[in-house]
Write a protein that holds these residues in place. Structure first.
Motif, PDB file in Angstrom:
ATOM      1  N   ALA A 152       0.809  -1.212   0.000  1.00  0.00           N
ATOM      2  CA  ALA A 152       0.000   0.000   0.000  1.00  0.00           C
ATOM      3  C   ALA A 152       0.843   1.264   0.000  1.00  0.00           C
ATOM      4  O   ALA A 152       0.501   2.255  -0.653  1.00  0.00           O
ATOM      5  CB  ALA A 152      -0.937  -0.007   1.204  1.00  0.00           C
ATOM      6  N   PHE A 153       1.948   1.263   0.753  1.00  0.00           N
ATOM      7  CA  PHE A 153       2.812   2.444   0.840  1.00  0.00           C
ATOM      8  C   PHE A 153       4.008   2.371  -0.104  1.00  0.00           C
ATOM      9  O   PHE A 153       4.977   3.115   0.055  1.00  0.00           O
ATOM     10  CB  PHE A 153       3.269   2.654   2.287  1.00  0.00           C
ATOM     11  N   GLY A 154       3.914   1.491  -1.094  1.00  0.00           N
ATOM     12  CA  GLY A 154       4.985   1.396  -2.065  1.00  0.00           C
ATOM     13  C   GLY A 154       6.252   0.828  -1.447  1.00  0.00           C
ATOM     14  O   GLY A 154       6.226   0.172  -0.402  1.00  0.00           O
TER      15      GLY A 154
ATOM     16  N   ILE B  93      -7.375  -8.811   0.487  1.00  0.00           N
ATOM     17  CA  ILE B  93      -7.079  -7.839  -0.571  1.00  0.00           C
ATOM     18  C   ILE B  93      -7.829  -6.533  -0.330  1.00  0.00           C
ATOM     19  O   ILE B  93      -7.295  -5.442  -0.522  1.00  0.00           O
ATOM     20  CB  ILE B  93      -7.455  -8.412  -1.953  1.00  0.00           C
ATOM     21  N   ASN B  94      -9.065  -6.618   0.106  1.00  0.00           N
ATOM     22  CA  ASN B  94      -9.964  -5.461   0.146  1.00  0.00           C
ATOM     23  C   ASN B  94      -9.633  -4.441   1.227  1.00  0.00           C
ATOM     24  O   ASN B  94      -9.959  -3.262   1.090  1.00  0.00           O
ATOM     25  CB  ASN B  94     -11.401  -5.934   0.375  1.00  0.00           C
ATOM     26  N   GLY B  95      -9.023  -4.874   2.329  1.00  0.00           N
ATOM     27  CA  GLY B  95      -8.889  -4.016   3.493  1.00  0.00           C
ATOM     28  C   GLY B  95      -7.897  -2.873   3.349  1.00  0.00           C
ATOM     29  O   GLY B  95      -7.074  -2.835   2.435  1.00  0.00           O
ATOM     30  N   PHE B  96      -7.997  -1.921   4.266  1.00  0.00           N
ATOM     31  CA  PHE B  96      -7.059  -0.800   4.396  1.00  0.00           C
ATOM     32  C   PHE B  96      -7.089   0.127   3.182  1.00  0.00           C
ATOM     33  O   PHE B  96      -6.067   0.495   2.622  1.00  0.00           O
ATOM     34  CB  PHE B  96      -5.647  -1.324   4.692  1.00  0.00           C
TER      35      PHE B  96
ATOM     36  N   LYS C 135       2.476   1.095  12.786  1.00  0.00           N
ATOM     37  CA  LYS C 135       2.919   2.277  12.039  1.00  0.00           C
ATOM     38  C   LYS C 135       2.075   2.463  10.773  1.00  0.00           C
ATOM     39  O   LYS C 135       1.775   3.602  10.391  1.00  0.00           O
ATOM     40  CB  LYS C 135       4.395   2.162  11.680  1.00  0.00           C
ATOM     41  N   VAL C 136       1.668   1.383  10.133  1.00  0.00           N
ATOM     42  CA  VAL C 136       0.761   1.498   8.981  1.00  0.00           C
ATOM     43  C   VAL C 136      -0.525   2.208   9.385  1.00  0.00           C
ATOM     44  O   VAL C 136      -1.000   3.124   8.695  1.00  0.00           O
ATOM     45  CB  VAL C 136       0.446   0.101   8.382  1.00  0.00           C
ATOM     46  N   LEU C 137      -1.098   1.818  10.522  1.00  0.00           N
ATOM     47  CA  LEU C 137      -2.327   2.465  10.979  1.00  0.00           C
ATOM     48  C   LEU C 137      -2.094   3.950  11.253  1.00  0.00           C
ATOM     49  O   LEU C 137      -2.960   4.781  10.963  1.00  0.00           O
ATOM     50  CB  LEU C 137      -2.858   1.771  12.232  1.00  0.00           C
ATOM     51  N   ASP C 138      -0.926   4.269  11.800  1.00  0.00           N
ATOM     52  CA  ASP C 138      -0.587   5.683  12.003  1.00  0.00           C
ATOM     53  C   ASP C 138      -0.548   6.433  10.675  1.00  0.00           C
ATOM     54  O   ASP C 138      -1.109   7.519  10.540  1.00  0.00           O
ATOM     55  CB  ASP C 138       0.777   5.820  12.687  1.00  0.00           C
ATOM     56  N   LEU C 139       0.145   5.862   9.689  1.00  0.00           N
ATOM     57  CA  LEU C 139       0.334   6.536   8.404  1.00  0.00           C
ATOM     58  C   LEU C 139      -0.984   6.681   7.641  1.00  0.00           C
ATOM     59  O   LEU C 139      -1.196   7.680   6.937  1.00  0.00           O
ATOM     60  CB  LEU C 139       1.349   5.778   7.549  1.00  0.00           C
ATOM     61  N   LEU C 140      -1.853   5.693   7.754  1.00  0.00           N
ATOM     62  CA  LEU C 140      -3.153   5.800   7.083  1.00  0.00           C
ATOM     63  C   LEU C 140      -3.883   7.062   7.521  1.00  0.00           C
ATOM     64  O   LEU C 140      -4.500   7.765   6.709  1.00  0.00           O
ATOM     65  CB  LEU C 140      -4.016   4.575   7.392  1.00  0.00           C
TER      66      LEU C 140
END
Length: 459
Positions: A59-61, A259-262, A335-340
Motif C-alpha cells: 500500500a505504501f509502495g 485484498i480489500n482491506g485498508f 505504524k501502517v495504521l498511524d500513516l493511514l
C-alpha cells in the motif's frame, strides 16, 4: 538464461507458485533487486511501474522509511517473542486493541498469524471448534463462491473457487461447498437484468443451503470485491439479499478482507464499501503494506464466547502458532495504521481514484475490451474475442497473457493477469499520484495497441 545467473540459479533451486514449471525452466524469471515508491528495479537496474502493488499488498509502495524504522526499532527492543499460553508482547496487545476499535465486528477479539491463507484456514478451524463447543456438531460446512480466492493452504485452497487450484491436489476438502460467482458480465443469462441475476444467484444459494440442510452450514465466506477471480463488483442488492438468507438460516458471514482491506476499495474495509455486516474478518497484505508477514482474524464476541466455553470444558484451547503476534510484524502494522491517518490515505484514494476510474473507462470502447470494473484503487480490464455478438476467447487468458507480457517487456509495467476472466488487473500502491496513474495507463494502452495490431494480423 546465462549459466550461473541469478535467473538460472533460481530455476535450479526455487519452486515457484502460479506458473507453468516447465516454461519457467526455459525462460527464467525477472529478478527484482530494489524498489522505490511505485517502482521496482530488476538486476540490470531497469525500473518498472508496479501496477499490482506486488501481490495487491504494498500500500505504501517501496522504501517507506517510517515502516523500515518501525521494524528496526522493534528489532532492537525485542526481535521475537511469542503469544502462546500465558505470554504476550506489547505490539500485539496494542495492535489488537486498535484493530478491534476499527473493525465493524461487535466486541472483536483478534488472533494473529502470518498470511491470508493462514487466517482463512485458522478461521474455519475456530468455527468448527465454536460450533462443537456450543452443541452444534453438525454445523460445519462452509459455502464459498466459484471464482473466489481465499489462499493456498489445504483449507484455504479448498475455499478458493478456481479449478486450477484444486486439480491434482485432491481438493476441495469435504465440507466445502461452492455457489455462484456474482460476475454479471460473464455469467448473466441472455436478457437477464442485474436484479434478475441477483435473484437467481441468491435463490441458488438458498436452494444449496436447503439441499445440504441449514443445520449443517456454518458459514459463507466471500471477498467483498473478489480479486483474483476478476475484480468483480457484485450488482447492487446482491449482498443485502445474501445476508438476509444467511440470517434466516443462522449462517455466519466470513468476510475475507485480505485484498480489500485498508482502503484498497475506497473505504477502510471492503465490507463497508459493499454494505456488508460481517461476523468475522480476515486481514493481511495491507496490514503491514507487506513489509512484514502478518495477518489477523477478527472474531465477534459471540464466537469468542464459544471458544472460551470449549476451552473451559477441555481445560485447554488446543491451537497456537510460534509466530502469532510477532512483535516486529505488529510494530510495522501499528505504524501502517498511524500513516493511514496521518497522510489521509482515505482522502488521497478518493481523489486519485477519480483519475484511475476515468482512465479505465477510456478502455471500454476498445474493440477487444468487453468490460472494465473498478472501485477505489483496484480495477480490471477484461478482454473478449468479439463484442457483437459477445464471444470469449477459446483459451481463457491467452490474449490477456500477451498484453501482460507486452506491458512488462515492452513498456516496463507490471500488472496482474486474471486468467479466470481473461483480464488484466491493477491495484497500484495507494500512494500513487494522478500523474503516475496516467503514466501507468499510458503504458498499458500502448501494450494493448501493440498486441491488438499483431492479433488482427494473425486472426
Amino acid at each position: 538464461m546465462l549459466a550461473n545467473s541469478a535467473s538460472a540459479r533460481d530455476a535450479a533451486h526455487v519452486l515457484h507458485g502460479y506458473v507453468e514449471l516447465g516454461e519457467l525452466q526455459r525462460r527464467g524469471v525477472t529478478v527484482i533487486t530494489r524498489g522505490k515508491g511505485i517502482y521496482v528495479y530488476d538486476e540490470n537496474g531497469v525500473p518498472y511501474i508496479e501496477g499490482a502493488a506486488g501481490m495487491w499488498c504494498t500500500a505504501f509502495g517501496f522504501g517507506e522509511q517510517a515502516l523500515i524504522d518501525a521494524a528496526i526499532e522493534q528489532f532492537h527492543k525485542l526481535p521475537y517473542y511469542h503469544t502462546v499460553a500465558y505470554k504476550s508482547v506489547n505490539p500485539a496487545i496494542d495492535l489488537a486493541e486498535r484493530l478491534a476499535a476499527l473493525v465493524p465486528v461487535t466486541d472483536a477479539r483478534i488472533y494473529f498469524c502470518l498470511s491470508g491463507s493462514e487466517a482463512n484456514d485458522f478461521l474455519v478451524k475456530m468455527i468448527r471448534y465454536y460450533n462443537n463447543a456450543i452443541g452444534r456438531p453438525r454445523k460445519k460446512k462452509i459455502i464459498a463462491r466459484h471464482g473466489g480466492y481465499h489462499g493456498g493452504t489445504v483449507m484455504a485452497a479448498s475455499l478458493t473457487g478456481l479449478p486450477a487450484n484444486h486439480a491434482l491436489f485432491d481438493l476441495p476438502l469435504p465440507g466445502v461447498l461452492h455457489t455462484g460467482d456474482p460476475n454479471y458480465f460473464r455469467y448473466a443469462l441472455p436478457g437477464e437484468t442485474r436484479e434478475d441475476f441477483v435473484d437467481r444467484l441468491v435463490g441458488d444459494l438458498e436452494r444449496l443451503i436447503l439441499a445440504e440442510g441449514a443445520e449443517t452450514i456454518a458459514g459463507f465466506i466471500a471477498e467483498p470485491v473478489p480479486g483474483a477471480g476478476g475484480v468483480i463488483i457484485p450488482p447492487d442488492g446482491y449482498y443485502a439479499k445474501v445476508q438476509a438468507v444467511l440470517s434466516k438460516y443462522d449462517i455466519l458471514f466470513l468476510d475475507d478482507e485480505v485484498i480489500n482491506g485498508f482502503h484498497r476499495t475506497g473505504a477502510l474495509w471492503g465490507c463497508q464499501t459493499m454494505g456488508i455486516a460481517p461476523d468475522t474478518m480476515s486481514m493481511a497484505k495491507g496490514l503491514t503494506s507487506a513489509y512484514q508477514p502478518l495477518a489477523a482474524i477478527a472474531l465477534s464476541r459471540d464466537i469468542y464466547d464459544g471458544l472460551e466455553t470449549g476451552s473451559k470444558s477441555l481445560g485447554f484451547f488446543g491451537h497456537g502458532t510460534t509466530y502469532s503476534g510477532h512483535p516486529v510484524g505488529c510494530a510495522v502494522a501499528l505504524k501502517v495504521l498511524d500513516l493511514l491517518k496521518e497522510r489521509d490515505i482515505a482522502g488521497h484514494v478518493a481523489r486519485v481514484s477519480q483519475t484511475f476510474a476515468r482512465r479505465l473507462e477510456a478502455f471500454r470502447d476498445h474493440p477487444l475490451v468487453g468490460d472494465v470494473r473498478y472501485t477505489g484503487l483496484v480495477g480490471a480490464v477484461e478482454f473478449v474475442k468479439s463484442k457483437t455478438p459477445l464471444a470469449f476467447f477459446e483459451r481463457p487468458g491467452a490474449f490477456g497473457q500477451l498484453v501482460r507480457e507486452r506491458a512488462e517487456e515492452g513498456y516496463r509495467l507490471i500488472c496482474r493477469l486474471l486468467p479466470n476472466s481473461d483480464a488484466c488487473a491493477f491495484s497500484p500502491p495507494l500512494i500513487i499520484t494522478e500523474t503516475e496513474v496516467d503514466e501507468m495507463f499510458d503504458r498499458f494502452g500502448k501494450a494493448l495497441d501493440d498486441v491488438t495490431a499483431a492479433w488482427s494480423k494473425d486472426d
